[in-house]
Enzyme design. Structure first.
Site, PDB file in Angstrom:
ATOM      1  N   GLN A  32      31.177  -2.992  48.315  1.00  0.00           N
ATOM      2  CA  GLN A  32      31.261  -4.454  48.299  1.00  0.00           C
ATOM      3  C   GLN A  32      31.960  -4.947  49.582  1.00  0.00           C
ATOM      4  O   GLN A  32      31.847  -4.294  50.606  1.00  0.00           O
ATOM      5  CB  GLN A  32      31.969  -4.969  47.030  1.00  0.00           C
ATOM      6  CG  GLN A  32      31.157  -4.768  45.751  1.00  0.00           C
ATOM      7  CD  GLN A  32      31.167  -3.352  45.207  1.00  0.00           C
ATOM      8  OE1 GLN A  32      32.224  -2.790  44.986  1.00  0.00           O
ATOM      9  NE2 GLN A  32      30.007  -2.786  44.973  1.00  0.00           N
TER      10      GLN A  32
ATOM     11  N   THR B 295      33.550  -9.200  42.486  1.00  0.00           N
ATOM     12  CA  THR B 295      33.350  -8.054  41.619  1.00  0.00           C
ATOM     13  C   THR B 295      34.681  -7.754  40.927  1.00  0.00           C
ATOM     14  O   THR B 295      35.667  -8.475  41.106  1.00  0.00           O
ATOM     15  CB  THR B 295      32.775  -6.854  42.408  1.00  0.00           C
ATOM     16  OG1 THR B 295      32.347  -5.863  41.467  1.00  0.00           O
ATOM     17  CG2 THR B 295      33.783  -6.261  43.381  1.00  0.00           C
TER      18      THR B 295
ATOM     19  N   GLY C 183      24.913  -0.534  47.093  1.00  0.00           N
ATOM     20  CA  GLY C 183      23.683   0.057  47.622  1.00  0.00           C
ATOM     21  C   GLY C 183      23.913   0.253  49.102  1.00  0.00           C
ATOM     22  O   GLY C 183      23.984  -0.716  49.848  1.00  0.00           O
ATOM     23  N   HIS C 184      24.102   1.489  49.521  1.00  0.00           N
ATOM     24  CA  HIS C 184      24.432   1.789  50.916  1.00  0.00           C
ATOM     25  C   HIS C 184      23.247   2.500  51.563  1.00  0.00           C
ATOM     26  O   HIS C 184      22.834   3.568  51.105  1.00  0.00           O
ATOM     27  CB  HIS C 184      25.704   2.642  50.987  1.00  0.00           C
ATOM     28  CG  HIS C 184      26.927   1.913  50.498  1.00  0.00           C
ATOM     29  ND1 HIS C 184      28.175   2.459  50.458  1.00  0.00           N
ATOM     30  CD2 HIS C 184      27.070   0.644  50.044  1.00  0.00           C
ATOM     31  CE1 HIS C 184      29.039   1.564  49.993  1.00  0.00           C
ATOM     32  NE2 HIS C 184      28.386   0.463  49.723  1.00  0.00           N
TER      33      HIS C 184
ATOM     34  N   GLY D 266      29.821  -8.076  51.310  1.00  0.00           N
ATOM     35  CA  GLY D 266      29.049  -6.870  51.017  1.00  0.00           C
ATOM     36  C   GLY D 266      27.803  -6.758  51.882  1.00  0.00           C
ATOM     37  O   GLY D 266      27.431  -7.687  52.607  1.00  0.00           O
ATOM     38  N   ASP D 267      27.194  -5.568  51.855  1.00  0.00           N
ATOM     39  CA  ASP D 267      25.949  -5.286  52.580  1.00  0.00           C
ATOM     40  C   ASP D 267      26.072  -5.464  54.085  1.00  0.00           C
ATOM     41  O   ASP D 267      25.114  -5.824  54.766  1.00  0.00           O
ATOM     42  CB  ASP D 267      24.794  -6.169  52.044  1.00  0.00           C
ATOM     43  CG  ASP D 267      24.561  -5.963  50.573  1.00  0.00           C
ATOM     44  OD1 ASP D 267      24.763  -4.832  50.104  1.00  0.00           O
ATOM     45  OD2 ASP D 267      24.168  -6.937  49.890  1.00  0.00           O
ATOM     46  N   GLU D 268      27.253  -5.200  54.609  1.00  0.00           N
ATOM     47  CA  GLU D 268      27.504  -5.393  56.046  1.00  0.00           C
ATOM     48  C   GLU D 268      26.934  -4.249  56.883  1.00  0.00           C
ATOM     49  O   GLU D 268      26.890  -4.350  58.115  1.00  0.00           O
ATOM     50  CB  GLU D 268      29.014  -5.497  56.305  1.00  0.00           C
ATOM     51  CG  GLU D 268      29.717  -6.667  55.616  1.00  0.00           C
ATOM     52  CD  GLU D 268      30.255  -6.303  54.237  1.00  0.00           C
ATOM     53  OE1 GLU D 268      29.875  -5.230  53.703  1.00  0.00           O
ATOM     54  OE2 GLU D 268      31.049  -7.091  53.703  1.00  0.00           O
TER      55      GLU D 268
ATOM     56  N   LYS E 189      27.922  -0.850  55.770  1.00  0.00           N
ATOM     57  CA  LYS E 189      28.973   0.178  55.596  1.00  0.00           C
ATOM     58  C   LYS E 189      28.364   1.578  55.552  1.00  0.00           C
ATOM     59  O   LYS E 189      28.892   2.520  56.137  1.00  0.00           O
ATOM     60  CB  LYS E 189      29.770  -0.080  54.291  1.00  0.00           C
ATOM     61  CG  LYS E 189      30.491  -1.413  54.269  1.00  0.00           C
ATOM     62  CD  LYS E 189      31.170  -1.668  52.948  1.00  0.00           C
ATOM     63  CE  LYS E 189      30.211  -1.891  51.794  1.00  0.00           C
ATOM     64  NZ  LYS E 189      29.383  -3.116  51.896  1.00  0.00           N
TER      65      LYS E 189
HETATM   66  P1  GDP Z   1      26.067  -1.691  52.867  1.00  0.00           P
HETATM   67  O1  GDP Z   1      25.996  -2.034  51.432  1.00  0.00           O
HETATM   68  O2  GDP Z   1      27.218  -2.324  53.557  1.00  0.00           O
HETATM   69  O3  GDP Z   1      26.000  -0.201  53.131  1.00  0.00           O
HETATM   70  O4  GDP Z   1      24.772  -2.311  53.535  1.00  0.00           O
HETATM   71  P2  GDP Z   1      23.267  -2.251  52.948  1.00  0.00           P
HETATM   72  O5  GDP Z   1      22.731  -0.905  53.172  1.00  0.00           O
HETATM   73  O6  GDP Z   1      23.218  -2.804  51.571  1.00  0.00           O
HETATM   74  O7  GDP Z   1      22.555  -3.345  53.847  1.00  0.00           O
HETATM   75  C1  GDP Z   1      22.508  -3.242  55.222  1.00  0.00           C
HETATM   76  C2  GDP Z   1      21.020  -3.218  55.641  1.00  0.00           C
HETATM   77  O8  GDP Z   1      20.926  -3.455  57.021  1.00  0.00           O
HETATM   78  C3  GDP Z   1      20.353  -1.877  55.412  1.00  0.00           C
HETATM   79  O9  GDP Z   1      19.002  -2.107  55.119  1.00  0.00           O
HETATM   80  C4  GDP Z   1      20.504  -1.178  56.748  1.00  0.00           C
HETATM   81  O10 GDP Z   1      19.507  -0.198  56.975  1.00  0.00           O
HETATM   82  C5  GDP Z   1      20.345  -2.339  57.689  1.00  0.00           C
HETATM   83  N1  GDP Z   1      21.069  -2.240  58.960  1.00  0.00           N
HETATM   84  C6  GDP Z   1      22.301  -1.712  59.187  1.00  0.00           C
HETATM   85  N2  GDP Z   1      22.659  -1.924  60.473  1.00  0.00           N
HETATM   86  C7  GDP Z   1      21.641  -2.586  61.055  1.00  0.00           C
HETATM   87  C8  GDP Z   1      21.411  -3.128  62.360  1.00  0.00           C
HETATM   88  O11 GDP Z   1      22.254  -3.043  63.256  1.00  0.00           O
HETATM   89  N3  GDP Z   1      20.231  -3.788  62.568  1.00  0.00           N
HETATM   90  C9  GDP Z   1      19.297  -3.926  61.603  1.00  0.00           C
HETATM   91  N4  GDP Z   1      18.181  -4.586  61.895  1.00  0.00           N
HETATM   92  N5  GDP Z   1      19.469  -3.430  60.364  1.00  0.00           N
HETATM   93  C10 GDP Z   1      20.622  -2.791  60.094  1.00  0.00           C
HETATM   94  P1  IMO Z   2      27.600  -3.044  48.649  1.00  0.00           P
HETATM   95  O1  IMO Z   2      28.571  -1.918  48.480  1.00  0.00           O
HETATM   96  C1  IMO Z   2      26.667  -7.253  47.897  1.00  0.00           C
HETATM   97  C2  IMO Z   2      28.023  -8.908  44.083  1.00  0.00           C
HETATM   98  C3  IMO Z   2      26.984  -9.303  43.055  1.00  0.00           C
HETATM   99  C4  IMO Z   2      27.714 -10.452  42.388  1.00  0.00           C
HETATM  100  C5  IMO Z   2      29.150  -9.972  42.357  1.00  0.00           C
HETATM  101  C6  IMO Z   2      29.567  -9.316  41.043  1.00  0.00           C
HETATM  102  O2  IMO Z   2      26.183  -2.619  48.733  1.00  0.00           O
HETATM  103  O3  IMO Z   2      28.027  -3.937  49.780  1.00  0.00           O
HETATM  104  P2  IMO Z   2      29.045  -6.969  39.910  1.00  0.00           P
HETATM  105  O4  IMO Z   2      27.744  -6.338  39.528  1.00  0.00           O
HETATM  106  O5  IMO Z   2      29.849  -6.180  40.880  1.00  0.00           O
HETATM  107  O6  IMO Z   2      29.862  -7.395  38.725  1.00  0.00           O
HETATM  108  O7  IMO Z   2      28.613  -8.340  40.657  1.00  0.00           O
HETATM  109  O8  IMO Z   2      29.272  -9.032  43.409  1.00  0.00           O
HETATM  110  N1  IMO Z   2      27.936  -7.514  44.559  1.00  0.00           N
HETATM  111  C7  IMO Z   2      27.502  -7.154  45.778  1.00  0.00           C
HETATM  112  N2  IMO Z   2      27.004  -7.906  46.780  1.00  0.00           N
HETATM  113  N3  IMO Z   2      26.849  -5.917  48.078  1.00  0.00           N
HETATM  114  C8  IMO Z   2      27.380  -5.158  47.096  1.00  0.00           C
HETATM  115  O9  IMO Z   2      27.691  -3.872  47.266  1.00  0.00           O
HETATM  116  C9  IMO Z   2      27.688  -5.764  45.856  1.00  0.00           C
HETATM  117  N4  IMO Z   2      28.187  -5.318  44.694  1.00  0.00           N
HETATM  118  C10 IMO Z   2      28.354  -6.387  43.917  1.00  0.00           C
HETATM  119  O10 IMO Z   2      25.791  -9.718  43.675  1.00  0.00           O
HETATM  120  O11 IMO Z   2      27.671 -11.587  43.216  1.00  0.00           O
HETATM  121 MG    MG Z   3      24.652  -2.797  50.039  1.00  0.00          MG
END
Ligand code: GDP
Ligand code: IMO
Ligand code: MG
Length: 430
Positions: free
Chosen positions: A226, A241, A40-41, A12-14, A16
């Site tokens: 995720q 999840t 959280g995107h 997650g949090d890549e 996306k």
């Molecule tokens: P998601 O859940 O996959 O949409 O990712 P998140 O938004 O939770 O987390 C990605 C974080 O990295 C966010 O704060 C983005 O603004 C940030 N981000 C995305 N791409 C880049 C990048 O290439 N460089 C940096 N420094 N930040 C980035």
């Molecule tokens: P995005 O879409 C990162 C993790 C939680 C926990 C596990 C289970 O932003 O990438 P849950 O509340 O789903 O039952 O929690 O999954 N988790 C995430 N980690 N990014 C997310 O979403 C996540 N959504 C759930 O931290 O380890």
């Molecule tokens: Mg996220």
């Protein structure tokens, strides 16, 4: 090619949200198909940051249809907060008619959040580290055939009947097993009926809507939440999840058949992060890990928790390629590794059962896995690059090596959070 799925290739949090926002320019509809507001995107457009939890990340482009599919679990209260925040910025999706919520999507009610917290408490040291958003209990109700779907939620008599029936059992569990307070049917009914009333116009059969769009030649982008390693089947169970985060989940969670999906792009950071509990073989506990966390501002977009950081893991990526049928990879946060003397990629694990090249399924074996690394030269600033050729040579070699290890092309590189801080090597819709 008309339909593209975006999935997280790690935990997650890549990034996306950023990639979906970029690709939305070429799409007509953007569809969330699983998860809920555990996601959280983050989108950064013209320096302004927007974090979306339920509404598809195509929303910052005018006129795109935003679909919340049947596979999503929807907390109506959170959805309305998000809709109101967008309205304050001049985008009233309900009035525009650009939001569609599946009538088969399940509803998260306040007691799902109470149960989520109570279960985590009960587990103590064995807790999952959930986001506390009621995701697990809502999917448990869905699979246990005790859930509430949008179609019933927006019909007050059906909603009340469900609450009475479901709470007669859940209140016993809450009070007698978990030591919590009982839930008052009337209070939940009154508060949530008002939410149902507001979202009613957007609730419809999204499978039919998407089929019509396909027949009209529209381009559809599916937005995974995720990541692959958090998938309930293919992830690091039980630290996952409760939904199918992999590309197959897009068909199930949007109400379309699998041949509807043409391309699948996996999103990976240039390193790895994880939030919550569970094994993470390449996790770094030293200053290198701290440096990545600081430069990458690695704090959860939903809960604000610090994310655990480590090196890129090729076993994880190869697993993601296979279980998702990835056709391409987007590598984000290349800028965060700038300024390091060397960078590493795990290519195998040493485990108590020997050296392995696939992610082990048994949690204890994975917990004991020691990564075997390949070390590569680091690079200087990458943030200004807008073409692959403008990246430092060592960064290009790193990307080439990712392609060799995964066997798929890297179709996009991200060098900063902003929409424009991107190297697009291929339009997935063309
Ligand atoms: P998601 O859940 O996959 O949409 O990712 P998140 O938004 O939770 O987390 C990605 C974080 O990295 C966010 O704060 C983005 O603004 C940030 N981000 C995305 N791409 C880049 C990048 O290439 N460089 C940096 N420094 N930040 C980035
Ligand atoms: P995005 O879409 C990162 C993790 C939680 C926990 C596990 C289970 O932003 O990438 P849950 O509340 O789903 O039952 O929690 O999954 N988790 C995430 N980690 N990014 C997310 O979403 C996540 N959504 C759930 O931290 O380890
Ligand atoms: Mg996220």
């Amino acid at each position: 090619m008309s339909n593209v799925v975006i999935v997280g290739a790690q935990w997650g949090d890549e990034g996306k949200g950023k990639v979906v926002d970029l690709y939305s320019e070429w799409a007509d509809a953007v569809v969330r198909y699983q998860g809920g507001n555990n996601a959280g995107h983050t989108l950064v457009v013209e320096g302004k940051k927007t974090v979306l939890h339920l509404i598809p990340s195509g929303v910052l482009h005018q006129g795109k249809t935003c679909v919340i599919g049947n596979g999503v679990v929807v907390d109506p209260k959170v959805l309305l907060v998000e809709l109101d925040a967008l309205k304050a910025q001049g985008r009233d999706l309900l009035a525009e008619g650009t939001l569609a919520i599946s009538e088969s999507a399940h509803v998260i009610l306040p007691y799902h959040c109470t149960l989520d917290a109570a279960r985590e408490n009960f587990k103590g040291e064995r807790k999952i580290g959930t986001t506390g958003r009621g995701i697990g209990p809502a999917y448990t109700d869905k699979v246990g055939r005790d859930g509430l779907r949008m179609a019933e939620f927006i019909r007050p008599a059906c909603f009340r009947k469900h609450l009475e029936e479901s709470l007669s059992f859940k209140n016993d569990i809450l009070t007698k097993v978990l030591g919590e307070k009982p839930v008052d049917v009337e209070a939940v009914f009154d508060e949530y009926c008002a939410y149902a009333e507001r979202i009613r116009p957007a609730v419809l059969n999204c499978g039919v809507l998407l089929d019509e769009q396909r027949k009209a030649g529209k381009k559809i982008l599916f937005e995974g939440a995720q990541g692959t390693l958090l998938d309930v089947d293919h992830g690091t169970y039980p630290y996952v999840t409760s939904s199918s985060t992999v590309s197959g989940g897009a068909a199930i969670g949007a109400g379309v058949g699998p041949v509807f999906l043409d391309k699948v792009i996996g999103i990976s950071k240039a390193y790895t992060t994880r939030v919550g509990e569970g094994p993470f073989p390449t996790e770094l506990f030293d200053d290198v890990g701290k440096g990545i966390a600081e430069r990458g501002a690695e704090f959860g977009a939903t809960t604000g928790r610090p994310r655990r950081c480590g090196w890129l893991d090729a076993l994880v990526l190869k697993h993601a390629v296979r279980v998702n049928s990835l056709t391409g990879l987007a590598v984000t946060k290349l800028d965060v590794l700038s300024g390091m003397n060397e960078v590493r990629i795990a290519t195998a694990y040493d485990t108590p059962e020997g050296r392995v090249h696939e992610v082990p399924a048994a949690r204890d074996v994975l917990a004991e896995a020691k990564p075997v690394y390949e070390t590569m030269e680091g690079w200087g600033d990458a943030r200004d690059a807008r073409h692959f050729s403008e990246l430092p040579a060592a960064a290009r070699r790193f990307v080439d090596r990712i392609e060799e290890l995964t066997g798929i092309p890297v179709v996009l590189l991200s060098v900063g959070p902003g929409r424009e801080e991107t190297i697009v090597r291929e339009n997935p819709f063309s």
